[in-house]
Design a protein around this motif. Structure first.
Motif, PDB file in Angstrom:
ATOM      1  N   PRO A   1       0.783  -1.240   0.000  1.00 33.17           N
ATOM      2  CA  PRO A   1       0.000   0.000   0.000  1.00 33.17           C
ATOM      3  C   PRO A   1       0.819   1.297   0.000  1.00 33.17           C
ATOM      4  CG  PRO A   1      -1.035  -1.597   1.444  1.00 33.17           C
ATOM      5  CD  PRO A   1       0.291  -2.192   1.024  1.00 33.17           C
ATOM      6  N   ASP A   2       1.934   1.328   0.715  1.00 32.36           N
ATOM      7  CA  ASP A   2       2.660   2.589   0.861  1.00 32.36           C
ATOM      8  C   ASP A   2       3.744   2.847  -0.167  1.00 32.36           C
ATOM      9  OD1 ASP A   2       1.095   3.403   2.992  1.00 32.36           O
ATOM     10  OD2 ASP A   2       2.386   2.448   4.467  1.00 32.36           O
ATOM     11  N   LEU A   3       4.108   1.834  -0.962  1.00 33.60           N
ATOM     12  CA  LEU A   3       5.109   2.060  -2.006  1.00 33.60           C
ATOM     13  C   LEU A   3       5.093   0.929  -3.011  1.00 33.60           C
ATOM     14  CD1 LEU A   3       7.930   0.178  -1.739  1.00 33.60           C
ATOM     15  CD2 LEU A   3       8.129   1.518   0.329  1.00 33.60           C
ATOM     16  N   SER A   4       5.693   1.203  -4.148  1.00 30.42           N
ATOM     17  CA  SER A   4       5.922   0.148  -5.130  1.00 30.42           C
ATOM     18  C   SER A   4       7.287   0.384  -5.749  1.00 30.42           C
ATOM     19  CB  SER A   4       4.819   0.090  -6.181  1.00 30.42           C
ATOM     20  OG  SER A   4       4.708   1.291  -6.888  1.00 30.42           O
ATOM     21  N   VAL A   5       7.855  -0.713  -6.262  1.00 29.13           N
ATOM     22  CA  VAL A   5       9.184  -0.688  -6.862  1.00 29.13           C
ATOM     23  C   VAL A   5       9.097  -1.370  -8.215  1.00 29.13           C
ATOM     24  CG1 VAL A   5      11.556  -1.560  -6.663  1.00 29.13           C
ATOM     25  CG2 VAL A   5      10.347  -0.756  -4.624  1.00 29.13           C
TER      26      VAL A   5
ATOM     27  N   GLN B   1       5.836   8.564 -21.092  1.00 31.65           N
ATOM     28  CA  GLN B   1       5.054   8.576 -19.861  1.00 31.65           C
ATOM     29  C   GLN B   1       4.340   9.907 -19.629  1.00 31.65           C
ATOM     30  OE1 GLN B   1       7.351   8.416 -16.170  1.00 31.65           O
ATOM     31  NE2 GLN B   1       9.182   8.824 -17.389  1.00 31.65           N
ATOM     32  N   SER B   2       3.295   9.823 -18.813  1.00 24.60           N
ATOM     33  CA  SER B   2       2.513  10.977 -18.381  1.00 24.60           C
ATOM     34  C   SER B   2       2.770  11.194 -16.900  1.00 24.60           C
ATOM     35  CB  SER B   2       1.023  10.697 -18.595  1.00 24.60           C
ATOM     36  OG  SER B   2       0.758  10.469 -19.955  1.00 24.60           O
ATOM     37  N   PRO B   3       2.393  12.371 -16.361  1.00 25.24           N
ATOM     38  CA  PRO B   3       2.575  12.593 -14.927  1.00 25.24           C
ATOM     39  C   PRO B   3       1.842  11.517 -14.104  1.00 25.24           C
ATOM     40  CG  PRO B   3       2.014  14.637 -16.009  1.00 25.24           C
ATOM     41  CD  PRO B   3       1.831  13.537 -17.027  1.00 25.24           C
ATOM     42  N   HIS B   4       2.390  11.216 -12.957  1.00 24.20           N
ATOM     43  CA  HIS B   4       1.829  10.194 -12.077  1.00 24.20           C
ATOM     44  C   HIS B   4       1.123  10.845 -10.893  1.00 24.20           C
ATOM     45  CE1 HIS B   4       4.501   7.849 -14.497  1.00 24.20           C
ATOM     46  NE2 HIS B   4       5.543   8.475 -14.002  1.00 24.20           N
ATOM     47  N   THR B   5       0.258  10.092 -10.272  1.00 19.64           N
ATOM     48  CA  THR B   5      -0.487  10.597  -9.118  1.00 19.64           C
ATOM     49  C   THR B   5       0.259  10.371  -7.808  1.00 19.64           C
ATOM     50  OG1 THR B   5      -1.694   8.501  -9.022  1.00 19.64           O
ATOM     51  CG2 THR B   5      -2.725  10.306 -10.249  1.00 19.64           C
ATOM     52  N   GLU B   6       1.426   9.755  -7.878  1.00 21.00           N
ATOM     53  CA  GLU B   6       2.236   9.464  -6.686  1.00 21.00           C
ATOM     54  C   GLU B   6       3.611  10.124  -6.828  1.00 21.00           C
ATOM     55  OE1 GLU B   6      -0.777   6.829  -7.662  1.00 21.00           O
ATOM     56  OE2 GLU B   6       1.113   6.848  -8.747  1.00 21.00           O
ATOM     57  N   ASP B   7       4.246  10.411  -5.686  1.00 26.51           N
ATOM     58  CA  ASP B   7       5.634  10.857  -5.700  1.00 26.51           C
ATOM     59  C   ASP B   7       6.490   9.717  -6.231  1.00 26.51           C
ATOM     60  OD1 ASP B   7       5.036  13.351  -4.555  1.00 26.51           O
ATOM     61  OD2 ASP B   7       5.376  12.615  -2.521  1.00 26.51           O
ATOM     62  N   GLU B   8       7.638  10.077  -6.790  1.00 25.12           N
ATOM     63  CA  GLU B   8       8.451   9.067  -7.469  1.00 25.12           C
ATOM     64  C   GLU B   8       9.939   9.372  -7.304  1.00 25.12           C
ATOM     65  OE1 GLU B   8       8.252   7.439 -12.009  1.00 25.12           O
ATOM     66  OE2 GLU B   8       7.536   9.468 -11.622  1.00 25.12           O
ATOM     67  N   ILE B   9      10.707   8.314  -7.132  1.00 28.48           N
ATOM     68  CA  ILE B   9      12.165   8.414  -7.132  1.00 28.48           C
ATOM     69  C   ILE B   9      12.680   7.487  -8.219  1.00 28.48           C
ATOM     70  CG2 ILE B   9      14.288   7.863  -5.877  1.00 28.48           C
ATOM     71  CD1 ILE B   9      12.880   8.779  -3.340  1.00 28.48           C
ATOM     72  N   TYR B  10      13.577   8.022  -9.040  1.00 29.06           N
ATOM     73  CA  TYR B  10      14.288   7.235 -10.049  1.00 29.06           C
ATOM     74  C   TYR B  10      15.736   7.103  -9.604  1.00 29.06           C
ATOM     75  CZ  TYR B  10      10.680   8.372 -13.581  1.00 29.06           C
ATOM     76  OH  TYR B  10       9.520   8.515 -14.296  1.00 29.06           O
ATOM     77  N   VAL B  11      16.296   5.915  -9.766  1.00 24.90           N
ATOM     78  CA  VAL B  11      17.728   5.707  -9.609  1.00 24.90           C
ATOM     79  C   VAL B  11      18.218   5.173 -10.954  1.00 24.90           C
ATOM     80  CG1 VAL B  11      19.563   4.506  -8.379  1.00 24.90           C
ATOM     81  CG2 VAL B  11      17.474   5.174  -7.148  1.00 24.90           C
ATOM     82  N   VAL B  12      19.103   5.914 -11.609  1.00 25.31           N
ATOM     83  CA  VAL B  12      19.637   5.472 -12.891  1.00 25.31           C
ATOM     84  C   VAL B  12      20.661   4.379 -12.614  1.00 25.31           C
ATOM     85  CG1 VAL B  12      20.839   6.150 -15.008  1.00 25.31           C
ATOM     86  CG2 VAL B  12      19.301   7.781 -13.879  1.00 25.31           C
ATOM     87  N   THR B  13      20.401   3.189 -13.138  1.00 25.09           N
ATOM     88  CA  THR B  13      21.323   2.073 -12.932  1.00 25.09           C
ATOM     89  C   THR B  13      22.184   1.812 -14.159  1.00 25.09           C
ATOM     90  OG1 THR B  13      19.654   0.451 -13.579  1.00 25.09           O
ATOM     91  CG2 THR B  13      19.824   0.979 -11.223  1.00 25.09           C
ATOM     92  N   ALA B  14      21.743   2.268 -15.331  1.00 29.83           N
ATOM     93  CA  ALA B  14      22.518   2.114 -16.564  1.00 29.83           C
ATOM     94  C   ALA B  14      22.037   3.130 -17.581  1.00 29.83           C
ATOM     95  CB  ALA B  14      22.350   0.700 -17.127  1.00 29.83           C
ATOM     96  N   GLY B  15      22.928   3.547 -18.459  1.00 24.82           N
ATOM     97  CA  GLY B  15      22.562   4.422 -19.556  1.00 24.82           C
ATOM     98  C   GLY B  15      22.754   5.890 -19.264  1.00 24.82           C
ATOM     99  N   ARG B  16      22.481   6.678 -20.303  1.00 23.80           N
ATOM    100  CA  ARG B  16      22.618   8.132 -20.200  1.00 23.80           C
ATOM    101  C   ARG B  16      21.461   8.790 -20.948  1.00 23.80           C
ATOM    102  NH1 ARG B  16      26.879   9.249 -17.459  1.00 23.80           N
ATOM    103  NH2 ARG B  16      28.572   7.744 -17.427  1.00 23.80           N
TER     104      ARG B  16
ATOM    105  N   PHE C   1       7.763   4.342  -6.128  1.00 26.29           N
ATOM    106  CA  PHE C   1       6.591   5.214  -5.998  1.00 26.29           C
ATOM    107  C   PHE C   1       6.107   5.189  -4.558  1.00 26.29           C
ATOM    108  CE2 PHE C   1       6.148   4.170 -10.538  1.00 26.29           C
ATOM    109  CZ  PHE C   1       5.843   5.411 -11.069  1.00 26.29           C
ATOM    110  N   GLY C   2       5.686   6.340  -4.056  1.00 22.65           N
ATOM    111  CA  GLY C   2       5.078   6.402  -2.738  1.00 22.65           C
ATOM    112  C   GLY C   2       3.863   7.322  -2.787  1.00 22.65           C
ATOM    113  N   PRO C   3       2.693   6.866  -2.397  1.00 25.22           N
ATOM    114  CA  PRO C   3       2.345   5.472  -2.137  1.00 25.22           C
ATOM    115  C   PRO C   3       2.447   4.645  -3.420  1.00 25.22           C
ATOM    116  CG  PRO C   3       0.350   6.800  -2.218  1.00 25.22           C
ATOM    117  CD  PRO C   3       1.517   7.742  -2.345  1.00 25.22           C
TER     118      PRO C   3
ATOM    119  N   ARG D   1      -3.399   6.347  -6.057  1.00 28.84           N
ATOM    120  CA  ARG D   1      -4.082   7.627  -5.807  1.00 28.84           C
ATOM    121  C   ARG D   1      -5.062   7.977  -6.901  1.00 28.84           C
ATOM    122  NH1 ARG D   1       0.694  11.642  -3.793  1.00 28.84           N
ATOM    123  NH2 ARG D   1       0.769  10.948  -1.618  1.00 28.84           N
ATOM    124  N   GLY D   2      -5.303   7.096  -7.820  1.00 23.02           N
ATOM    125  CA  GLY D   2      -6.245   7.403  -8.891  1.00 23.02           C
ATOM    126  C   GLY D   2      -5.766   6.811 -10.190  1.00 23.02           C
TER     127      GLY D   2
END
Length: 116
Positions: A28-32, A45-60, A101-103, A108-109
């Motif tokens: 419920p509180d996050l997804s990965v 992509q379009s804007p999301h209804t949740e806060d988001e963190i990206y970690v770049v693991t490969a590429g530029r 993503f959190g939540p 959130r919709g």
């Protein structure tokens, strides 16, 4: 405890797909998940209804938002608040992103189908 195998690892999109989004954990509180865009690809992509963190693991690439754009590569950590327009552009190397993503994504919709 749960080990999330393969999270953030590059995987080519399925045949006919422009990009690849795989959700690997959802509570419920996050997804990965992992988002991959090939070199020269277009991030749709379009804007999301949740806060988001990206970690770049490969590429530029560049991340573009209304407040500006920045070059990103392996190790970059990017926070995008809910509702903010954002897109990866100028993808010069296959881009793999660990996404948190959190939540949880879509909780959130409505989020457009296929969008990450």
């Amino acid at each position: 405890m749960q080990i999330i195998k393969g999270a953030g690892q590059w995987a080519p999109p399925a045949a006919g797909a422009a990009n690849d989004w795989v959700e690997q954990l959802k509570v419920p509180d996050l997804s990965v998940g992992t988002y991959c865009v090939p070199a020269g690809g277009v991030d749709t992509q379009s804007p999301h209804t949740e806060d988001e963190i990206y970690v770049v693991t490969a590429g530029r690439a560049r991340i573009t938002t209304p407040s500006g754009d920045e070059e990103v590569g392996p190790g970059a950590v990017i926070f995008v608040p809910a509702g903010e327009e954002h897109r990866f552009t100028d993808i010069t190397e296959d881009l793999a992103l660990l996404v948190v993503f959190g939540p949880a994504y879509g909780s959130r919709g409505a989020t457009p189908a296929g969008d990450q």
